[in-house]
Scaffold this motif. Sequence first.
Motif, PDB file in Angstrom:
ATOM      1  N   PHE A 236       7.327  -1.121  -6.466  1.00 47.76           N
ATOM      2  CA  PHE A 236       6.886  -2.318  -5.724  1.00 47.76           C
ATOM      3  C   PHE A 236       7.531  -2.433  -4.360  1.00 47.76           C
ATOM      4  N   GLY A 237       8.228  -1.378  -3.927  1.00 47.44           N
ATOM      5  CA  GLY A 237       8.891  -1.439  -2.631  1.00 47.44           C
ATOM      6  C   GLY A 237       7.903  -1.196  -1.500  1.00 47.44           C
ATOM      7  N   GLU A 238       8.426  -1.284  -0.299  1.00 48.41           N
ATOM      8  CA  GLU A 238       7.612  -1.076   0.888  1.00 48.41           C
ATOM      9  C   GLU A 238       7.173   0.387   0.977  1.00 48.41           C
ATOM     10  N   LEU A 239       5.922   0.586   1.346  1.00 53.27           N
ATOM     11  CA  LEU A 239       5.431   1.942   1.573  1.00 53.27           C
ATOM     12  C   LEU A 239       5.829   2.384   2.965  1.00 53.27           C
ATOM     13  N   ARG A 240       6.349   3.580   3.088  1.00 48.25           N
ATOM     14  CA  ARG A 240       6.713   4.106   4.415  1.00 48.25           C
ATOM     15  C   ARG A 240       5.827   5.291   4.736  1.00 48.25           C
ATOM     16  N   ILE A 241       5.305   5.292   5.921  1.00 55.68           N
ATOM     17  CA  ILE A 241       4.417   6.361   6.335  1.00 55.68           C
ATOM     18  C   ILE A 241       5.116   7.149   7.452  1.00 55.68           C
ATOM     19  N   ALA A 242       5.150   8.480   7.288  1.00 56.66           N
ATOM     20  CA  ALA A 242       5.792   9.299   8.332  1.00 56.66           C
ATOM     21  C   ALA A 242       5.000  10.577   8.507  1.00 56.66           C
ATOM     22  N   ARG A 243       5.220  11.229   9.640  1.00 55.40           N
ATOM     23  CA  ARG A 243       4.578  12.518   9.861  1.00 55.40           C
ATOM     24  C   ARG A 243       5.031  13.509   8.789  1.00 55.40           C
ATOM     25  N   ALA A 244       4.129  14.377   8.416  1.00 50.08           N
ATOM     26  CA  ALA A 244       4.516  15.460   7.516  1.00 50.08           C
ATOM     27  C   ALA A 244       5.293  16.482   8.322  1.00 50.08           C
ATOM     28  N   PRO A 245       6.186  17.162   7.677  1.00 48.55           N
ATOM     29  CA  PRO A 245       7.076  18.078   8.406  1.00 48.55           C
ATOM     30  C   PRO A 245       6.343  19.208   9.121  1.00 48.55           C
ATOM     31  N   THR A 246       5.118  19.477   8.829  1.00 51.24           N
ATOM     32  CA  THR A 246       4.439  20.641   9.405  1.00 51.24           C
ATOM     33  C   THR A 246       4.245  20.565  10.896  1.00 51.24           C
ATOM     34  N   GLY A 247       4.511  19.506  11.520  1.00 51.32           N
ATOM     35  CA  GLY A 247       4.378  19.420  12.966  1.00 51.32           C
ATOM     36  C   GLY A 247       3.066  18.802  13.383  1.00 51.32           C
ATOM     37  N   SER A 248       2.876  18.751  14.694  1.00 52.91           N
ATOM     38  CA  SER A 248       1.786  17.938  15.213  1.00 52.91           C
ATOM     39  C   SER A 248       0.701  18.742  15.903  1.00 52.91           C
ATOM     40  N   ALA A 249       0.925  19.998  16.154  1.00 55.25           N
ATOM     41  CA  ALA A 249      -0.030  20.753  16.970  1.00 55.25           C
ATOM     42  C   ALA A 249      -1.424  20.745  16.363  1.00 55.25           C
ATOM     43  N   ALA A 250      -1.479  21.030  15.062  1.00 50.33           N
ATOM     44  CA  ALA A 250      -2.784  21.097  14.419  1.00 50.33           C
ATOM     45  C   ALA A 250      -3.513  19.757  14.495  1.00 50.33           C
ATOM     46  N   VAL A 251      -2.690  18.726  14.336  1.00 49.76           N
ATOM     47  CA  VAL A 251      -3.303  17.393  14.377  1.00 49.76           C
ATOM     48  C   VAL A 251      -3.872  17.102  15.751  1.00 49.76           C
ATOM     49  N   ARG A 252      -3.155  17.533  16.785  1.00 52.31           N
ATOM     50  CA  ARG A 252      -3.699  17.334  18.138  1.00 52.31           C
ATOM     51  C   ARG A 252      -5.090  17.924  18.212  1.00 52.31           C
ATOM     52  N   GLY A 253      -5.187  19.169  17.612  1.00 51.69           N
ATOM     53  CA  GLY A 253      -6.495  19.808  17.625  1.00 51.69           C
ATOM     54  C   GLY A 253      -7.526  18.964  16.908  1.00 51.69           C
ATOM     55  N   SER A 254      -7.134  18.489  15.747  1.00 51.89           N
ATOM     56  CA  SER A 254      -8.109  17.716  14.982  1.00 51.89           C
ATOM     57  C   SER A 254      -8.433  16.392  15.666  1.00 51.89           C
ATOM     58  N   ARG A 255      -7.459  15.851  16.404  1.00 51.76           N
ATOM     59  CA  ARG A 255      -7.738  14.622  17.160  1.00 51.76           C
ATOM     60  C   ARG A 255      -8.880  14.844  18.124  1.00 51.76           C
ATOM     61  N   THR A 256      -8.800  15.982  18.815  1.00 51.47           N
ATOM     62  CA  THR A 256      -9.873  16.278  19.766  1.00 51.47           C
ATOM     63  C   THR A 256     -11.207  16.354  19.038  1.00 51.47           C
ATOM     64  N   ALA A 257     -11.125  16.991  17.879  1.00 51.19           N
ATOM     65  CA  ALA A 257     -12.354  17.094  17.095  1.00 51.19           C
ATOM     66  C   ALA A 257     -12.890  15.697  16.742  1.00 51.19           C
ATOM     67  N   TYR A 258     -11.969  14.820  16.347  1.00 47.36           N
ATOM     68  CA  TYR A 258     -12.400  13.473  15.986  1.00 47.36           C
ATOM     69  C   TYR A 258     -13.022  12.737  17.156  1.00 47.36           C
ATOM     70  N   HIS A 259     -12.490  13.026  18.330  1.00 46.64           N
ATOM     71  CA  HIS A 259     -13.034  12.315  19.492  1.00 46.64           C
ATOM     72  C   HIS A 259     -14.406  12.809  19.880  1.00 46.64           C
ATOM     73  N   GLY A 260     -14.749  14.028  19.393  1.00 47.46           N
ATOM     74  CA  GLY A 260     -15.992  14.662  19.833  1.00 47.46           C
ATOM     75  C   GLY A 260     -17.223  13.890  19.470  1.00 47.46           C
TER      76      GLY A 260
END
Lengths: 260, 169
Positions: A236-260
Amino acid sequence: MGQALGYQVELGSFSGPLDLLLHLVQKHEIDIYDIPIARLTDQYLAHLRAMQACDIEMGGEFIVMAATLMEIKSRLLLPPAPRGDGEEEGPDPRAELAQMLDEYRRYKEAAERLRSRAEAWSRVFARGGDLPADVAGLVPEVELANLSVNALVDALQQVLLEAEEEHGVTTVRRERVSVRVKLAALWRRLLASPDGITFRDLFAPPYTRADVVATFLALLELLRLNRVRVRQEHAFGELRIARAPTGSAAVRGSRTAYHG
Amino acid sequence: MTDDMGEADLTDALECLLFVAGEPVPAARLADATGAPPDRVSEALRAMAARQEGGLQVAEVARGWMLCTRPRFASCVERLLHIQPQRLSRAALETLAIIAYRQPVTAPEIEAIRGVSVDGVIDTLEARGLIREAGRRQAPGRPILYETTDEFLRHLGIRDLAELPQLEG
């Protein structure tokens, strides 16, 4: 039919078949309860023909009445059915018509009395009588008696507030509240917060229901892509959301895809 | 205003009230507003209605009292306000008469008397506020019942339905 010519004078002024019949009855001083049905039918039909000839619009009711008249006429031509000993004759086929004509006459005369009454009174005006009643009903009633300037200002503020809310809703319509945009925003926040953010932080006011749904879907999407982790320290505690350790580069790519 | 208002004062006060109201006001409300006893108010109103002088008259209309113009100045008023007298069609008047004397009454019942369809006419009368719906007849199809309104009484300038001219046999 020469006889028809005499009737054409009154064409078009009848409010219905009974009105026309009553006119004929009264014009020829016919006793309603002893109608010479053959004569009346002829005159009625002559009238209808004249109305047709003059292209006067005529409801189907006029035709129905013609049929009724002819039916009564034909029934009168039949010899009375032989009846049992001493019984009275069957009802006069004209009785119903006579009754209808009489009742209609009463209300037609009543209508005339109402008309003259209303006409006399239409020469009397009340204050503000310049607005016809049907229009006056559309003017909203405004109560000004207890109105102070403060109350007016309060009311104005309330309206402005509501307008703002309304505006908020209109500006966050479909094209603005997209999962794509929320996902990008969420990702940027996660990039800026290495320690992660709480679930509650996801929804910073002001937000709408659409914001909440879109943000939540964005979070699910990031989870599906393995870009974030959600942890709960205790039940019942607070949920914490954080980046996964794999890094952000791939996500940047997918962000662009999402914006498309 | 107080109970001990003189007769003349009461009359003047009533005149003020009827002027600002601009529509029929029940005597009870006038008694409330003036603080005078209801019977004195009614008496004063009747005396005002009986007056013959002046351009205005006090009339008992639609269960209330109203300050209005005298008919003999109608043409001046019409010119000033550009009023076109509105008239009802024969069909509308006949339908209105049947509703007035038979209320509450349904459209099929009116049609039985007039021998023609009355749907359009009923819409007209309703739009002009002369009639209104009054529930439904507990009969097959539950047809809508119609009755006349206060506007109808004002249209004719009568106090209540009892003042309608007698329906002759």
